[in-house]
Design an enzyme around this catalytic site. Structure first.
Site, PDB file in Angstrom:
ATOM      1  N   GLU A  58      49.143 127.085  48.986  1.00 26.04           N
ATOM      2  CA  GLU A  58      48.118 128.107  48.747  1.00 26.04           C
ATOM      3  C   GLU A  58      48.587 129.469  49.258  1.00 26.04           C
ATOM      4  O   GLU A  58      49.106 129.571  50.376  1.00 26.04           O
ATOM      5  CB  GLU A  58      46.813 127.700  49.459  1.00 26.04           C
ATOM      6  CG  GLU A  58      45.756 128.770  49.584  1.00 26.04           C
ATOM      7  CD  GLU A  58      45.323 129.347  48.249  1.00 26.04           C
ATOM      8  OE1 GLU A  58      45.170 130.573  48.166  1.00 26.04           O
ATOM      9  OE2 GLU A  58      45.118 128.559  47.297  1.00 26.04           O
ATOM     10  N   HIS A  76      25.631 123.220  37.819  1.00 28.40           N
ATOM     11  CA  HIS A  76      25.060 123.428  36.490  1.00 28.40           C
ATOM     12  C   HIS A  76      24.709 122.108  35.810  1.00 28.40           C
ATOM     13  O   HIS A  76      25.349 121.070  36.049  1.00 28.40           O
ATOM     14  CB  HIS A  76      26.029 124.218  35.612  1.00 28.40           C
ATOM     15  CG  HIS A  76      26.148 125.658  36.014  1.00 28.40           C
ATOM     16  ND1 HIS A  76      25.143 126.571  35.797  1.00 28.40           N
ATOM     17  CD2 HIS A  76      27.149 126.338  36.634  1.00 28.40           C
ATOM     18  CE1 HIS A  76      25.524 127.757  36.255  1.00 28.40           C
ATOM     19  NE2 HIS A  76      26.739 127.639  36.775  1.00 28.40           N
ATOM     20  N   ILE A 369      39.878 127.684  34.257  1.00 32.10           N
ATOM     21  CA  ILE A 369      38.796 126.881  34.835  1.00 32.10           C
ATOM     22  C   ILE A 369      37.806 127.837  35.504  1.00 32.10           C
ATOM     23  O   ILE A 369      37.798 128.030  36.718  1.00 32.10           O
ATOM     24  CB  ILE A 369      39.335 125.840  35.844  1.00 32.10           C
ATOM     25  CG1 ILE A 369      40.520 125.075  35.249  1.00 32.10           C
ATOM     26  CG2 ILE A 369      38.212 124.881  36.241  1.00 32.10           C
ATOM     27  CD1 ILE A 369      40.197 124.258  34.021  1.00 32.10           C
ATOM     28  N   CYS A 476      27.381 139.113  66.877  1.00 39.19           N
ATOM     29  CA  CYS A 476      28.226 137.965  67.233  1.00 39.19           C
ATOM     30  C   CYS A 476      29.728 138.205  67.102  1.00 39.19           C
ATOM     31  O   CYS A 476      30.518 137.541  67.788  1.00 39.19           O
ATOM     32  CB  CYS A 476      27.834 136.744  66.408  1.00 39.19           C
ATOM     33  SG  CYS A 476      27.910 136.981  64.628  1.00 39.19           S
TER      34      CYS A 476
END
Length: 510
Positions: A58, A76, A369, A476
């Site tokens: 990646e 969906h 995709i 934070c």
């Protein structure tokens, strides 16, 4: 890289100047997957059931850094896609699989249902067409509702008629992506993060893959699941027939004060030729509401800009669908990119490309995709598994662990008794680091010590929900910086927002 197991501190890891995690191991694999989005990780998790050596490469420093963490998080139903297409088949199949998958991975999912709303008679015709299409695809429970029936499901909704699809759901998209990767990791898949593929060549054994780290990987089977960069991976192997056109969608996030305002999802009836499904209102599993996305073709696959023009449009469209929204309810905006095959001149959608190339044996290619890729991911994992099985043996692994370690949900969602027991067991549960989201020090520490070894600020954010509240980290973030400094020895130059070139601190001041 991720080791085979859940304890990163059991190995020696080196953090290079580019933020790459590496370990010295033999880099030959049965299967290499390029891309750690939700689809790539679903494939990795499915292949981790078998006694093979698999890896994921990646380009980003975390999984799900692109499209998979920047979308509506909708499961969906399958009404929008032409019968007989891969999109329709895999959408309906993935929807049916998602509930059990989320149970195993301890990921929150809610099947709320959806109203696709018509504003005029032309839209009503669209609703009937969508219902017929959904019925042909096997979508359960579809019904056309009149105004009175719509009001019973969602009081105050605009429009004259709606299509109700009860199998539509919501999920945390980055939560699912991370869970798939961590479970694949626990079952032996190796993750190489922060390593962009620069070249691919064919060898006698299969393929050689080179990355920006200088490392070389070899595999018998190579899977292209690079999303927005899938066409670039194709070109490295001499495949020139595909091109990806990035299409940007911008969103607005509404404050949790509005949690419960929507009982289900609300979409407009889609318009022919549109690049998306239109601007809509979407609940999230964590209590926010999203308005969006817009759709605009852009030139670059990393153009996540947000614009004042679209911001105004989203506010108007959101108010039209839910008039009770006020300007004070908007807490943040963001954008995502769709990996579209259809160019701007064509618009609309093209079918998924999922192919085992006959001209390049061992190369499994996934292109275009886009939506409903999130919903389809589990079904795509099965489809690609079957393609892999045609190329090499897949003996079952007796040690496969289907369930992800840890607890579903967050500390604040537990009963008072359960919270008290955890605080007694570990005092770090008693210290709230993120006031808006009520996230504890223990949850932040767990996010920092994640199985994939990710240490970016966004990596901590996506795993813990700290920095996601109304103040967007104003309270934070300084505390998380202190934890990283005191507990993990971080120096100012070590803090990265998301990418190797996204330092949190620009330098020192007096």
């Amino acid at each position: 890289m991720c080791p085979t197991g859940n304890r990163m501190n059991e190995i020696v890891k080196e953090r290079t100047s580019k933020g790459i995690f590496r370990i010295d191991m033999t880099n030959f694999y049965d299967v290499i997957i390029i891309g750690a989005g939700v689809v790539g990780n679903a494939i990795a998790r499915e292949l981790s059931r078998f006694d093979i050596k698999a890896a994921v490469i990646e380009r980003e420093l975390d999984v799900g850094g692109g499209t998979s963490s920047r979308n509506s998080g909708v499961v969906h139903s399958g009404i929008h896609y032409k019968p007989g297409t891969l999109r329709a088949k895999l959408n309906v199949q993935g929807n049916a699989m998602m509930g059990n998958l989320c149970k195993e991975l301890k990921v929150k999912i809610e099947y709320l249902g959806k109203l696709t709303v018509a504003q005029d008679e032309t839209d009503v015709e669209t609703l009937h067409s969508l219902k017929a299409q959904g019925d042909a695809n096997g979508v359960p429970g579809l019904a056309i509702l009149n105004k009175q029936q719509m009001e019973k499901l969602q009081p105050g909704i605009g429009g004259i008629m709606a299509l109700h699809s009860p199998s539509t759901g919501i999920i945390c998209p980055y939560g699912l992506t991370i869970a798939l990767a961590e479970n694949a990791c626990a079952n032996g898949v190796h993750f190489y993060l922060g390593q962009e593929v620069t070249a691919i060549s064919r060898t006698e054994k299969g393929f050689e893959v080179k990355t920006t780290s200088g490392e070389r990987f070899e595999s018998r089977v190579l899977i292209n699941s690079a999303g927005l960069y899938s066409d670039a991976i194709c070109r490295m192997l001499g495949i020139d027939e595909y091109r990806i056109y990035p299409c940007r969608g911008e969103y607005l996030i509404l404050d949790k004060r509005l949690a419960g305002t929507l009982s289900l999802l609300v979409y407009p009836a889609p318009h022919k030729g549109g690049a998306g499904l239109g601007i809509h209102l979407t609940n999230t599993v964590d209590g926010n509401i999203l308005i969006g996305p817009s759709n605009e073709y852009v030139d670059e696959a990393d153009d996540y800009a947000c614009t004042a023009e679209i911001l105004s449009l989203l506010k108007k469209e959101g108010h039209d669908l839910l008039p009770g929204i006020s300007a004070a309810d908007f807490i943040r905006n963001f954008s995502g990119l769709r990996a579209k095959q259809a160019p701007p001149s064509e618009g609309g959608f093209r079918d998924f490309v999922i192919e085992s190339r006959k001209d390049i044996p061992g190369f499994i290619n996934l292109v275009g995709i886009e939506s409903p890729g999130l919903t389809s991911a589990p079904a795509i994992g099965l489809m690609v598994r079957d393609m892999v099985e045609e190329l090499l043996p897949l003996p079952f692994k007796a040690s496969f662990i289907a369930e992800r370690e840890g607890r579903a949900g967050f500390f604040y969602e537990l009963s008072p008794e359960e919270r008290a027991d955890l605080v007694a067991e570990n005092p770090d549960y008693g210290e709230v680091v993120c006031r808006c989201e009520q996230i504890t020090r223990k949850e932040v520490l767990d996010a920092i010590q994640n199985p994939l070894g990710v240490k970016t600020i966004n990596g901590i954010k996506y795993r813990s929900r700290a920095m996601m509240g109304r103040c967007q980290g104003g309270f934070c973030l300084p505390r998380i910086v202190q934890i990283l400094e005191k507990e993990f020895g971080y120096k100012p130059e070590d803090y990265l927002l998301q990418h190797a070139h996204s330092p949190l601190f620009a330098g020192r001041v007096r």
